[in-house]
Design a protein around this motif. Structure first.
Motif, PDB file in Angstrom:
ATOM      1  N   ASP A 143      -0.450   1.159  -3.437  1.00 17.74           N
ATOM      2  CA  ASP A 143      -1.233   0.095  -2.815  1.00 17.74           C
ATOM      3  C   ASP A 143      -0.420  -0.459  -1.653  1.00 17.74           C
ATOM      4  OD1 ASP A 143      -3.279  -1.705  -2.415  1.00 17.74           O
ATOM      5  OD2 ASP A 143      -2.707  -3.015  -4.071  1.00 17.74           O
ATOM      6  N   ILE A 144      -0.988  -0.453  -0.465  1.00 23.26           N
ATOM      7  CA  ILE A 144      -0.272  -0.852   0.742  1.00 23.26           C
ATOM      8  C   ILE A 144      -1.050  -1.950   1.463  1.00 23.26           C
ATOM      9  CG2 ILE A 144       0.708  -0.067   2.937  1.00 23.26           C
ATOM     10  CD1 ILE A 144       0.354   2.846   1.772  1.00 23.26           C
ATOM     11  N   VAL A 145      -0.343  -3.004   1.847  1.00 23.11           N
ATOM     12  CA  VAL A 145      -0.896  -4.044   2.695  1.00 23.11           C
ATOM     13  C   VAL A 145       0.185  -4.415   3.703  1.00 23.11           C
ATOM     14  CG1 VAL A 145      -1.872  -6.358   2.844  1.00 23.11           C
ATOM     15  CG2 VAL A 145      -2.374  -4.936   0.850  1.00 23.11           C
ATOM     16  N   GLY A 146      -0.013  -4.027   4.958  1.00 22.76           N
ATOM     17  CA  GLY A 146       0.944  -4.357   5.999  1.00 22.76           C
ATOM     18  C   GLY A 146       2.313  -3.765   5.707  1.00 22.76           C
ATOM     19  N   THR A 147       3.300  -4.636   5.545  1.00 19.46           N
ATOM     20  CA  THR A 147       4.680  -4.191   5.308  1.00 19.46           C
ATOM     21  C   THR A 147       5.083  -4.256   3.839  1.00 19.46           C
ATOM     22  OG1 THR A 147       5.515  -6.425   5.743  1.00 19.46           O
ATOM     23  CG2 THR A 147       5.440  -4.884   7.625  1.00 19.46           C
ATOM     24  N   ALA A 148       4.112  -4.453   2.953  1.00 21.69           N
ATOM     25  CA  ALA A 148       4.387  -4.519   1.511  1.00 21.69           C
ATOM     26  C   ALA A 148       3.586  -3.441   0.791  1.00 21.69           C
ATOM     27  CB  ALA A 148       4.020  -5.897   0.959  1.00 21.69           C
ATOM     28  N   ALA A 149       4.191  -2.886  -0.258  1.00 25.65           N
ATOM     29  CA  ALA A 149       3.503  -1.857  -1.042  1.00 25.65           C
ATOM     30  C   ALA A 149       3.986  -1.885  -2.480  1.00 25.65           C
ATOM     31  CB  ALA A 149       3.747  -0.473  -0.437  1.00 25.65           C
ATOM     32  N   SER A 150       3.125  -1.389  -3.368  1.00 28.88           N
ATOM     33  CA  SER A 150       3.526  -1.172  -4.752  1.00 28.88           C
ATOM     34  C   SER A 150       3.057   0.220  -5.141  1.00 28.88           C
ATOM     35  CB  SER A 150       2.927  -2.230  -5.682  1.00 28.88           C
ATOM     36  OG  SER A 150       1.523  -2.146  -5.679  1.00 28.88           O
ATOM     37  N   ALA A 151       3.775   0.821  -6.078  1.00 29.82           N
ATOM     38  CA  ALA A 151       3.443   2.178  -6.511  1.00 29.82           C
ATOM     39  C   ALA A 151       3.719   2.311  -8.002  1.00 29.82           C
ATOM     40  CB  ALA A 151       4.259   3.204  -5.736  1.00 29.82           C
ATOM     41  N   PHE A 200       7.132   0.403  -8.739  1.00 29.52           N
ATOM     42  CA  PHE A 200       8.034   0.162  -7.617  1.00 29.52           C
ATOM     43  C   PHE A 200       7.402  -0.830  -6.656  1.00 29.52           C
ATOM     44  CE2 PHE A 200       8.859   4.423  -9.132  1.00 29.52           C
ATOM     45  CZ  PHE A 200      10.235   4.521  -9.113  1.00 29.52           C
ATOM     46  N   ASN A 201       8.213  -1.736  -6.121  1.00 32.66           N
ATOM     47  CA  ASN A 201       7.808  -2.588  -5.012  1.00 32.66           C
ATOM     48  C   ASN A 201       8.615  -2.147  -3.805  1.00 32.66           C
ATOM     49  OD1 ASN A 201       5.879  -4.399  -6.209  1.00 32.66           O
ATOM     50  ND2 ASN A 201       7.589  -5.253  -7.350  1.00 32.66           N
ATOM     51  N   LEU A 202       7.917  -1.951  -2.693  1.00 33.69           N
ATOM     52  CA  LEU A 202       8.557  -1.476  -1.471  1.00 33.69           C
ATOM     53  C   LEU A 202       8.233  -2.408  -0.315  1.00 33.69           C
ATOM     54  CD1 LEU A 202       7.013   1.225  -2.956  1.00 33.69           C
ATOM     55  CD2 LEU A 202       8.607   2.332  -1.416  1.00 33.69           C
ATOM     56  N   LEU A 203       9.136  -2.454   0.648  1.00 29.11           N
ATOM     57  CA  LEU A 203       8.919  -3.180   1.891  1.00 29.11           C
ATOM     58  C   LEU A 203       9.214  -2.247   3.061  1.00 29.11           C
ATOM     59  CD1 LEU A 203      10.597  -6.606   1.057  1.00 29.11           C
ATOM     60  CD2 LEU A 203       8.140  -6.141   1.282  1.00 29.11           C
ATOM     61  N   LYS A 204       8.478  -2.426   4.131  1.00 31.12           N
ATOM     62  CA  LYS A 204       8.711  -1.664   5.351  1.00 31.12           C
ATOM     63  C   LYS A 204       9.601  -2.515   6.249  1.00 31.12           C
ATOM     64  CE  LYS A 204       6.226   1.103   8.731  1.00 31.12           C
ATOM     65  NZ  LYS A 204       4.865   1.426   9.248  1.00 31.12           N
ATOM     66  N   ILE A 205      10.856  -2.121   6.330  1.00 34.75           N
ATOM     67  CA  ILE A 205      11.867  -2.883   7.053  1.00 34.75           C
ATOM     68  C   ILE A 205      12.311  -2.062   8.255  1.00 34.75           C
ATOM     69  CG2 ILE A 205      14.135  -3.989   6.890  1.00 34.75           C
ATOM     70  CD1 ILE A 205      13.580  -3.989   3.757  1.00 34.75           C
ATOM     71  N   GLU A 206      12.153  -2.646   9.431  1.00 32.84           N
ATOM     72  CA  GLU A 206      12.507  -1.963  10.679  1.00 32.84           C
ATOM     73  C   GLU A 206      11.878  -0.570  10.737  1.00 32.84           C
ATOM     74  OE1 GLU A 206      16.769  -2.185  11.042  1.00 32.84           O
ATOM     75  OE2 GLU A 206      16.723  -4.362  11.217  1.00 32.84           O
ATOM     76  N   GLY A 207      10.612  -0.478  10.301  1.00 30.58           N
ATOM     77  CA  GLY A 207       9.858   0.766  10.382  1.00 30.58           C
ATOM     78  C   GLY A 207      10.111   1.769   9.266  1.00 30.58           C
ATOM     79  N   LYS A 208      10.910   1.404   8.276  1.00 30.30           N
ATOM     80  CA  LYS A 208      11.251   2.335   7.201  1.00 30.30           C
ATOM     81  C   LYS A 208      10.920   1.713   5.842  1.00 30.30           C
ATOM     82  CE  LYS A 208      15.222   4.621   5.130  1.00 30.30           C
ATOM     83  NZ  LYS A 208      16.659   4.708   5.059  1.00 30.30           N
ATOM     84  N   MET A 258     -14.216  -5.384  13.535  1.00 32.66           N
ATOM     85  CA  MET A 258     -12.818  -5.118  13.222  1.00 32.66           C
ATOM     86  C   MET A 258     -12.762  -4.045  12.140  1.00 32.66           C
ATOM     87  SD  MET A 258      -9.841  -7.813  12.323  1.00 32.66           S
ATOM     88  CE  MET A 258      -9.890  -8.049  10.579  1.00 32.66           C
ATOM     89  N   SER A 259     -11.932  -3.050  12.335  1.00 32.35           N
ATOM     90  CA  SER A 259     -11.802  -1.990  11.343  1.00 32.35           C
ATOM     91  C   SER A 259     -10.589  -2.233  10.457  1.00 32.35           C
ATOM     92  CB  SER A 259     -11.698  -0.622  12.018  1.00 32.35           C
ATOM     93  OG  SER A 259     -10.533  -0.567  12.803  1.00 32.35           O
ATOM     94  N   LYS A 260     -10.673  -1.727   9.257  1.00 32.96           N
ATOM     95  CA  LYS A 260      -9.594  -1.882   8.280  1.00 32.96           C
ATOM     96  C   LYS A 260      -8.579  -0.758   8.475  1.00 32.96           C
ATOM     97  CE  LYS A 260      -8.760  -2.221   3.352  1.00 32.96           C
ATOM     98  NZ  LYS A 260      -9.312  -2.170   2.016  1.00 32.96           N
ATOM     99  N   PRO A 261      -7.265  -1.075   8.467  1.00 35.68           N
ATOM    100  CA  PRO A 261      -6.261  -0.015   8.610  1.00 35.68           C
ATOM    101  C   PRO A 261      -6.318   0.966   7.441  1.00 35.68           C
ATOM    102  CG  PRO A 261      -5.212  -2.183   8.352  1.00 35.68           C
ATOM    103  CD  PRO A 261      -6.697  -2.383   8.306  1.00 35.68           C
ATOM    104  N   THR A 262      -6.007   2.233   7.712  1.00 31.80           N
ATOM    105  CA  THR A 262      -6.068   3.253   6.672  1.00 31.80           C
ATOM    106  C   THR A 262      -4.725   3.510   6.005  1.00 31.80           C
ATOM    107  OG1 THR A 262      -5.669   5.025   8.264  1.00 31.80           O
ATOM    108  CG2 THR A 262      -7.988   4.442   7.788  1.00 31.80           C
ATOM    109  N   TYR A 263      -3.635   3.226   6.680  1.00 30.09           N
ATOM    110  CA  TYR A 263      -2.294   3.380   6.099  1.00 30.09           C
ATOM    111  C   TYR A 263      -1.944   4.808   5.692  1.00 30.09           C
ATOM    112  CZ  TYR A 263      -2.346  -1.735   5.775  1.00 30.09           C
ATOM    113  OH  TYR A 263      -2.422  -3.068   6.053  1.00 30.09           O
ATOM    114  N   VAL A 264      -2.597   5.812   6.288  1.00 33.52           N
ATOM    115  CA  VAL A 264      -2.326   7.202   5.911  1.00 33.52           C
ATOM    116  C   VAL A 264      -0.867   7.558   6.152  1.00 33.52           C
ATOM    117  CG1 VAL A 264      -2.849   9.625   6.429  1.00 33.52           C
ATOM    118  CG2 VAL A 264      -4.711   7.945   6.256  1.00 33.52           C
ATOM    119  N   HIS A 265      -0.353   7.233   7.324  1.00 36.28           N
ATOM    120  CA  HIS A 265       1.051   7.549   7.630  1.00 36.28           C
ATOM    121  C   HIS A 265       1.989   6.811   6.673  1.00 36.28           C
ATOM    122  CE1 HIS A 265       4.602   8.607   9.915  1.00 36.28           C
ATOM    123  NE2 HIS A 265       4.934   7.337   9.916  1.00 36.28           N
TER     124      HIS A 265
END
Length: 128
Positions: free
Chosen positions: A82-90, A106-114, A1-8
């Motif tokens: 720092d990104i994990v799935g649909t959660a991130a901090s910056a 900042f704490n961010l969430l990816k909601i409906e792809g954004k 299993m490979s680890k996601p890179t989250y580049v996008h």
């Protein structure tokens, strides 16, 4: 299993947070508002050591009024994202925003792809 890179996702988060940075530089909350959830919050500690903040509208009101003013000389650096799935901090460190220097988290969430900012905490540095 490979680890996601989250580049996008990393690039999308930088784009969102650059709206915040540009809004600070121009002292216009309308530029930064699209980066934030309507339910977002902001908190910090005042000079007396007391908790201040609440709904994100407080940030927008502050940016649009003195002592904030356009600061084209402001410089920001993305210290980390720092990104994990649909959660991130910056973390962003910024110098010379209306004579202030800030460290913002900042704490961010990816909601409906954004990606959207759901909370911001900050530290205002003492400037010489």
């Amino acid at each position: 299993m490979s680890k996601p890179t989250y580049v996008h996702d990393y690039q999308a988060i930088v784009e969102v947070l650059n709206k915040y940075n540009e809004g600070c530089k121009q002292a216009k909350s309308g530029i930064m508002k699209p980066a934030f959830s309507e339910q977002a919050t902001i908190f910090g500690v005042d000079v007396e050591g007391k908790l201040v903040g609440g709904p994100i509208q407080g940030l927008f009101d502050a940016i649009d009024n003195p002592p904030f003013r356009p600061s084209p000389e402001a410089q920001s650096v993305f210290v980390n994202i720092d990104i994990v799935g649909t959660a991130a901090s910056a973390r962003i460190d910024t110098n010379d925003v209306s004579g202030f220097c800030f460290t913002d988290f900042f704490n961010l969430l990816k909601i409906e792809g954004k990606w959207t900012v759901v909370s911001k905490i900050y530290h205002t540095h003492v400037t010489p």
